[in-house]
Write a protein that holds these residues in place. Structure first.
Motif, PDB file in Angstrom:
ATOM      1  N   GLU A   1      25.149 111.066 -37.583  1.00 26.61           N
ATOM      2  CA  GLU A   1      25.085 111.407 -36.172  1.00 26.61           C
ATOM      3  C   GLU A   1      25.015 110.143 -35.343  1.00 26.61           C
ATOM      4  O   GLU A   1      24.867 109.053 -35.872  1.00 26.61           O
ATOM      5  N   LEU A   2      25.101 110.339 -34.051  1.00 27.69           N
ATOM      6  CA  LEU A   2      25.028 109.236 -33.109  1.00 27.69           C
ATOM      7  C   LEU A   2      23.707 108.480 -33.271  1.00 27.69           C
ATOM      8  O   LEU A   2      22.643 109.092 -33.274  1.00 27.69           O
ATOM      9  N   PRO A   3      23.749 107.136 -33.420  1.00 27.15           N
ATOM     10  CA  PRO A   3      22.481 106.391 -33.464  1.00 27.15           C
ATOM     11  C   PRO A   3      21.762 106.489 -32.119  1.00 27.15           C
ATOM     12  O   PRO A   3      22.359 106.905 -31.130  1.00 27.15           O
ATOM     13  N   SER A   4      20.502 106.082 -32.090  1.00 28.51           N
ATOM     14  CA  SER A   4      19.743 106.187 -30.848  1.00 28.51           C
ATOM     15  C   SER A   4      20.209 105.154 -29.833  1.00 28.51           C
ATOM     16  O   SER A   4      20.357 103.980 -30.148  1.00 28.51           O
ATOM     17  N   PRO A   5      20.413 105.573 -28.589  1.00 26.41           N
ATOM     18  CA  PRO A   5      20.779 104.610 -27.554  1.00 26.41           C
ATOM     19  C   PRO A   5      19.612 103.707 -27.160  1.00 26.41           C
ATOM     20  O   PRO A   5      19.768 102.807 -26.336  1.00 26.41           O
ATOM     21  N   LEU A   6      18.433 103.946 -27.733  1.00 30.36           N
ATOM     22  CA  LEU A   6      17.291 103.060 -27.481  1.00 30.36           C
ATOM     23  C   LEU A   6      17.490 101.748 -28.224  1.00 30.36           C
ATOM     24  O   LEU A   6      17.057 100.693 -27.771  1.00 30.36           O
ATOM     25  N   ALA A   7      18.118 101.819 -29.387  1.00 29.25           N
ATOM     26  CA  ALA A   7      18.339 100.623 -30.188  1.00 29.25           C
ATOM     27  C   ALA A   7      19.744 100.687 -30.767  1.00 29.25           C
ATOM     28  O   ALA A   7      19.920 100.969 -31.945  1.00 29.25           O
ATOM     29  N   PRO A   8      20.737 100.507 -29.933  1.00 27.93           N
ATOM     30  CA  PRO A   8      22.109 100.623 -30.435  1.00 27.93           C
ATOM     31  C   PRO A   8      22.402  99.549 -31.475  1.00 27.93           C
ATOM     32  O   PRO A   8      21.842  98.448 -31.420  1.00 27.93           O
TER      33      PRO A   8
ATOM     34  N   CYS B   1      29.784  96.131 -33.292  1.00 27.80           N
ATOM     35  CA  CYS B   1      30.448  97.390 -32.955  1.00 27.80           C
ATOM     36  C   CYS B   1      29.449  98.517 -33.114  1.00 27.80           C
ATOM     37  O   CYS B   1      28.841  98.676 -34.163  1.00 27.80           O
ATOM     38  N   ARG B   2      29.283  99.315 -32.084  1.00 28.21           N
ATOM     39  CA  ARG B   2      28.263 100.364 -32.151  1.00 28.21           C
ATOM     40  C   ARG B   2      28.641 101.503 -33.094  1.00 28.21           C
ATOM     41  O   ARG B   2      27.796 102.302 -33.469  1.00 28.21           O
ATOM     42  N   PHE B   3      29.906 101.585 -33.451  1.00 30.10           N
ATOM     43  CA  PHE B   3      30.329 102.671 -34.333  1.00 30.10           C
ATOM     44  C   PHE B   3      30.171 102.311 -35.804  1.00 30.10           C
ATOM     45  O   PHE B   3      30.331 103.153 -36.685  1.00 30.10           O
ATOM     46  N   ARG B   4      29.826 101.062 -36.092  1.00 29.27           N
ATOM     47  CA  ARG B   4      29.906 100.609 -37.477  1.00 29.27           C
ATOM     48  C   ARG B   4      29.046 101.409 -38.452  1.00 29.27           C
ATOM     49  O   ARG B   4      29.372 101.521 -39.624  1.00 29.27           O
ATOM     50  N   THR B   5      27.949 102.006 -37.958  1.00 28.16           N
ATOM     51  CA  THR B   5      27.065 102.726 -38.889  1.00 28.16           C
ATOM     52  C   THR B   5      27.705 103.996 -39.445  1.00 28.16           C
ATOM     53  O   THR B   5      27.241 104.547 -40.433  1.00 28.16           O
TER      54      THR B   5
ATOM     55  N   TYR C   1      31.972 106.030 -27.101  1.00 33.96           N
ATOM     56  CA  TYR C   1      30.995 106.188 -28.173  1.00 33.96           C
ATOM     57  C   TYR C   1      29.759 105.385 -27.835  1.00 33.96           C
ATOM     58  O   TYR C   1      29.843 104.171 -27.631  1.00 33.96           O
ATOM     59  N   LEU C   2      28.632 106.054 -27.751  1.00 31.70           N
ATOM     60  CA  LEU C   2      27.350 105.410 -27.532  1.00 31.70           C
ATOM     61  C   LEU C   2      27.399 104.360 -26.406  1.00 31.70           C
ATOM     62  O   LEU C   2      26.971 103.228 -26.573  1.00 31.70           O
ATOM     63  N   GLY C   3      27.907 104.763 -25.274  1.00 34.45           N
ATOM     64  CA  GLY C   3      27.876 103.904 -24.103  1.00 34.45           C
ATOM     65  C   GLY C   3      28.975 102.875 -24.018  1.00 34.45           C
ATOM     66  O   GLY C   3      28.972 102.028 -23.121  1.00 34.45           O
ATOM     67  N   LYS C   4      29.903 102.889 -24.970  1.00 35.44           N
ATOM     68  CA  LYS C   4      30.993 101.915 -24.960  1.00 35.44           C
ATOM     69  C   LYS C   4      32.319 102.652 -25.010  1.00 35.44           C
ATOM     70  O   LYS C   4      32.384 103.818 -25.393  1.00 35.44           O
ATOM     71  N   MET C   5      33.376 101.917 -24.683  1.00 32.00           N
ATOM     72  CA  MET C   5      34.685 102.535 -24.772  1.00 32.00           C
ATOM     73  C   MET C   5      35.366 102.097 -26.065  1.00 32.00           C
ATOM     74  O   MET C   5      35.327 100.923 -26.433  1.00 32.00           O
ATOM     75  N   CYS C   6      35.965 103.046 -26.793  1.00 29.16           N
ATOM     76  CA  CYS C   6      36.632 102.737 -28.056  1.00 29.16           C
ATOM     77  C   CYS C   6      38.111 102.518 -27.854  1.00 29.16           C
ATOM     78  O   CYS C   6      38.714 101.643 -28.444  1.00 29.16           O
ATOM     79  N   GLU C   7      38.696 103.422 -27.121  1.00 23.95           N
ATOM     80  CA  GLU C   7      40.141 103.449 -27.093  1.00 23.95           C
ATOM     81  C   GLU C   7      40.588 104.063 -25.786  1.00 23.95           C
ATOM     82  O   GLU C   7      39.936 104.944 -25.241  1.00 23.95           O
TER      83      GLU C   7
ATOM     84  N   SER D   1      17.949 116.475 -33.266  1.00 29.24           N
ATOM     85  CA  SER D   1      19.151 116.686 -32.463  1.00 29.24           C
ATOM     86  C   SER D   1      19.645 118.120 -32.646  1.00 29.24           C
ATOM     87  O   SER D   1      19.167 118.848 -33.520  1.00 29.24           O
ATOM     88  N   GLY D   2      20.601 118.523 -31.830  1.00 33.86           N
ATOM     89  CA  GLY D   2      21.133 119.882 -31.901  1.00 33.86           C
ATOM     90  C   GLY D   2      21.700 120.221 -33.275  1.00 33.86           C
ATOM     91  O   GLY D   2      21.457 121.296 -33.815  1.00 33.86           O
ATOM     92  N   GLY D   3      22.447 119.274 -33.840  1.00 36.09           N
ATOM     93  CA  GLY D   3      23.057 119.509 -35.149  1.00 36.09           C
ATOM     94  C   GLY D   3      22.002 119.676 -36.237  1.00 36.09           C
ATOM     95  O   GLY D   3      22.102 120.554 -37.097  1.00 36.09           O
ATOM     96  N   MET D   4      20.968 118.842 -36.152  1.00 37.16           N
ATOM     97  CA  MET D   4      19.867 118.913 -37.124  1.00 37.16           C
ATOM     98  C   MET D   4      19.163 120.247 -37.012  1.00 37.16           C
ATOM     99  O   MET D   4      18.799 120.874 -38.001  1.00 37.16           O
ATOM    100  N   ARG D   5      18.940 120.682 -35.755  1.00 33.78           N
ATOM    101  CA  ARG D   5      18.245 121.949 -35.553  1.00 33.78           C
ATOM    102  C   ARG D   5      19.062 123.101 -36.110  1.00 33.78           C
ATOM    103  O   ARG D   5      18.496 124.028 -36.692  1.00 33.78           O
ATOM    104  N   GLN D   6      20.392 123.031 -35.964  1.00 28.37           N
ATOM    105  CA  GLN D   6      21.199 124.108 -36.516  1.00 28.37           C
ATOM    106  C   GLN D   6      21.112 124.082 -38.040  1.00 28.37           C
ATOM    107  O   GLN D   6      21.113 125.120 -38.684  1.00 28.37           O
ATOM    108  N   ARG D   7      21.009 122.881 -38.628  1.00 27.15           N
ATOM    109  CA  ARG D   7      20.822 122.802 -40.081  1.00 27.15           C
ATOM    110  C   ARG D   7      19.508 123.462 -40.487  1.00 27.15           C
ATOM    111  O   ARG D   7      19.434 124.154 -41.503  1.00 27.15           O
ATOM    112  N   VAL D   8      18.470 123.228 -39.659  1.00 30.01           N
ATOM    113  CA  VAL D   8      17.183 123.856 -39.955  1.00 30.01           C
ATOM    114  C   VAL D   8      17.317 125.377 -39.882  1.00 30.01           C
ATOM    115  O   VAL D   8      16.824 126.106 -40.752  1.00 30.01           O
ATOM    116  N   CYS D   9      18.034 125.855 -38.847  1.00 25.73           N
ATOM    117  CA  CYS D   9      18.221 127.312 -38.711  1.00 25.73           C
ATOM    118  C   CYS D   9      18.951 127.865 -39.928  1.00 25.73           C
ATOM    119  O   CYS D   9      18.636 128.963 -40.399  1.00 25.73           O
TER     120      CYS D   9
END
Lengths: 372, 340
Positions: free
Chosen positions: B283-290, B294-298, B236-242, A171-179
């Motif tokens: 960071e944001l988890p992958s939207p391939l396997a949310p 709650c999607r924010f729990r991680t 957040y990740l395709g859902k609405m939080c607030e 991701s962008g953030g990871m790449r900036q960490r690499v930089c």
């Protein structure tokens, strides 16, 4: 990384000593239309372990300044004059071949766009250790260990597998960490961070700025943080230099600057940032217009055409940097903010309907404003 | 967050746009699916500005484009003035789109570099407007003038002759020539300097009043969104939080994610504590396997077992303030009331 810094480099030493002394640095580019005075007489001194924030809009010369200090402006149409004393040595005039000894080892840079500053077809492990292999005699497997250690130091999870990734897999953030890891690879004494977070989300920006601060502390690095956002440098620099049209227009220790900025440009930059403690739909006080043409800059103060306080004198006579009351605070303005003259000038311009002043007072309708 | 539900939708004649349970999924190869937007609902009253905030990859731009049916959403309804756009045939949708315009993030690449500014702004009119060139030009000139660009100077110039801020003004003029009711602004100021950003934000506010516009304002900078929006939805990740009125949201963020975003904002004041090591890692988890539930729990520091098992629904915590969280950041008695 700690073991590396002790084996390969001495710690940057005690604070209080000037590590970098820049005097009257000028970088001009020859182009068909004339001479672009991108940096036009900049002087500053940076002590070991300190952070200097360089702030200005696009085109103010802040990026060219940091590249000039590092000796990265090597195109044949570049004319660099003045003096850059790094650790007692004159840098201006050194050939790129000679400068190679300094790049990475002594000075390193983190660039703005982590998407384009990495080579897309080379695994990050090789990009990470390029410096180390260039400067030190290390084997491939040693280099790999150093790479993993570097990734760990910038808090990339699972560094053992990440080291074999290509940039597009991150991701962008990871790449900036690499930089950042690449810049840190040889434990430089001075780190230039050129808009390191502009391309990133706020949460990632926060992480990256924290990472830079931690690494700076742990490695006793001196840092130059270049940004257009005063918010980014507010809590993260010891001193701030505000640039406009290739010159420093105000320079002060960070707390002093925020407590009493004197240059209208600094004030304009701060006021144009939306703040969360203001109610929504608060009218922003904008700086009208845009930075001047650096080939034929206006006479007098270069900010005068956009300045809400400007008087006749400002259009004729260029102000020089003068000392303010506070220690280390300098500004270049005839009618500094916070003086009775500036209040009077503002009032006079407001009554005369000067658009720059109306905009600063939040009274100019943007639909009525005509940009050149 | 990471919640669904429609408790926050309003009724009334003044609702211009209503989006219900919007899903947007894309095939990702290998039989996998990107769940870009998963059950977003919101509405916008006429003349209102709704801010959509969230990190890259949260689906805010996809949501904006789904309103325009670009591409049509996988599931869900998009009602403009009560008419469901998802049920329209392509021809009527094309006509309908003239009333919804979009402003993009990168002002320079969103203008055709080989077309003069006069042509760029006139293009929507060339398709839908008067065929008479003079009539077209007078409309274009009016709009360029309204955004602060001198029409006679700009007419035969090319986009590269303008700065980023000026190009964004030109994009705004292009969006305005069709006299749209709704403009979707997709990160219109994030590529600009703070000084220019202020100019563009002021301009949008003024144009909104002058032309009676309704805006969807998509951005990742919360301070910018607060400045321009009447209501703000955090995604957040395709859902609405607030979802809440903007002043209320910033004063009393109820969702841990909103609080995280607010804490991450750089404050132009050196005396402010930087919360140096707060829970902003990850960071944001992958939207391939949310994540389930709650999607924010991680990334959430208030996570409990319940968060993985059950998806929180949007619920009201006061007046017009809705949150999708099992353990929102509100006073304990308020939570009990809300849960009851």
């Amino acid at each position: 990384m700690t073991d590396m810094s002790t084996t390969t480099r001495d710690h940057a030493g005690e604070a209080g000593q000037a590590l970098l002394v820049v005097e009257d640095l000028k970088t001009h580019f020859e182009v068909p239309a004339g001479m672009v005075k991108a940096v036009d007489g900049v002087s500053f001194t940076l002590e070991k372990g300190k952070t200097l924030g360089v702030v200005g809009e696009s085109g103010s010369g802040k990026t060219v300044l940091s590249r000039s200090v590092m000796g990265l402006n090597v195109a044949p149409n570049t004319h660099t004059t003045g003096s850059v004393i790094y650790d007692g040595e004159q840098m201006v005039g050194k050939t790129p071949k000679k400068m190679k000894e300094y790049w990475g080892e002594e000075m390193a840079m983190v660039f703005q766009d982590p998407m384009t500053s990495l080579n897309p077809v080379v695994k990050i492990g090789r990009q990470l250790t390029e410096h180390v292999r260039q400067h030190h005699n290390v084997s491939k497997s040693e280099a790999r260990d150093i790479g993993i250690e570097l990734l760990r130091s910038v808090r990339i999870p699972e560094p053992e597998s990440r080291i074999d990734n290509y940039p597009h897999e991150m991701s962008g953030g990871m790449r900036q960490r690499v930089c950042i890891a690449i810049a840190l690879a040889c434990s430089p004494k001075v780190l230039f961070a050129d808009e390191p977070t502009t391309a990133l989300d706020v949460t990632v920006q926060h992480q990256i700025l924290n990472l830079l601060a931690t690494q700076q502390r742990e490695r006793h690095m001196t840092m130059i943080l270049v940004t257009h956002d005063l918010g980014v440098v507010a809590g993260r620099s010891d001193e701030i230099a505000v640039m406009y049209a290739g010159r420093i227009v105000e320079k002060a220790p960070t707390a002093t600057l925020f407590a009493g900025m004197r240059h209208p440009y600094t004030q304009g930059l701060l006021n144009s940032i939306p703040k969360t403690d203001q109610p929504s739909h608060t009218r922003l006080s904008a700086i009208v217009g845009r930075p001047p043409d650096l080939i034929n800059p206006p006479a007098g103060c270069k900010f005068a055409p956009r300045c809400p306080y400007a008087q006749e004198r400002c259009h004729e006579e260029e102000p020089q940097l003068v000392n303010a009351v506070a220690v280390g605070h300098q500004f270049a303005c005839h009618i500094p903010v916070g003086s009775p003259e500036s209040d009077a000038a503002f009032q006079r311009n407001l009554e005369a309907g000067r658009p720059q002043t109306l905009a600063a007072a939040g009274r100019l309708l943007a639909t009525e404003e005509l940009v050149d | 967050m990471a919640g669904s539900g429609k408790a926050h939708l309003r009724n009334g004649d003044d609702i211009l746009l209503q989006v219900e349970d919007l899903h947007m999924e894309f095939p990702a190869g290998g039989g996998r699916t990107v769940f870009a937007v998963s059950g977003i609902s919101f509405d916008i009253a006429r003349g209102e500005t709704l801010g959509l905030v969230g990190e890259s990859g949260c689906g805010k731009s996809t949501t904006g484009k789904a309103v325009l049916q670009l591409p049509p959403p996988t599931r869900g309804a998009v009602k403009l003035d009560g008419e469901d756009l998802t049920s329209l045939d392509p021809k009527s949708m094309r006509k309908k789109r003239t009333g919804i315009q979009m402003i993009f993030q990168d002002p320079i690449s969103s203008l055709n570099p080989r077309r003069a500014v006069g042509e760029v702004v006139a293009e929507p009119l060339a398709v839908w407007g008067p065929k008479d060139q003079d009539q077209q030009w007078s409309k274009v000139a009016e709009m360029l003038d309204a955004v602060g660009i001198d029409p006679d100077v700009a007419r035969y110039k090319y986009p590269h002759e303008f700065s980023g801020g000026q190009c964004q003004r030109i994009s705004i003029a292009r969006a305005l020539v069709m006299e749209p009711e709704l403009i979707i602004c997709d990160e219109p100021v994030s590529a600009l300097d703070v000084s220019v950003q202020a100019q563009i934000l002021n301009l949008l506010e003024d144009l909104k009043v002058k032309y009676g516009l309704t805006l969807v304002f998509i951005a990742h900078d919360l301070a910018v969104v607060k400045n321009i929006s009447d209501r703000v939805a955090v995604m957040y990740l395709g859902k609405m939080c607030e979802l809440s009125g903007s002043d209320e949201l910033y004063e009393n963020p109820a969702h841990p994610y909103t609080a995280l975003l607010l804490d991450s904002l750089p404050v132009p004041d050196p005396t402010v504590d930087l919360h140096t090591e707060v829970a902003v890692e990850g960071e944001l988890p992958s939207p391939l396997a949310p994540p389930s539930g709650c999607r924010f729990r991680t990334r959430c520091d208030r996570v409990q077992d319940l968060c993985a098992q059950q998806e929180p629904q949007m619920r009201r915590i006061n007046d017009a303030h809705y949150v999708a969280c099992h353990f929102p950041l509100v006073d304990a008695d308020e939570v009990e009331v809300a849960i009851a």
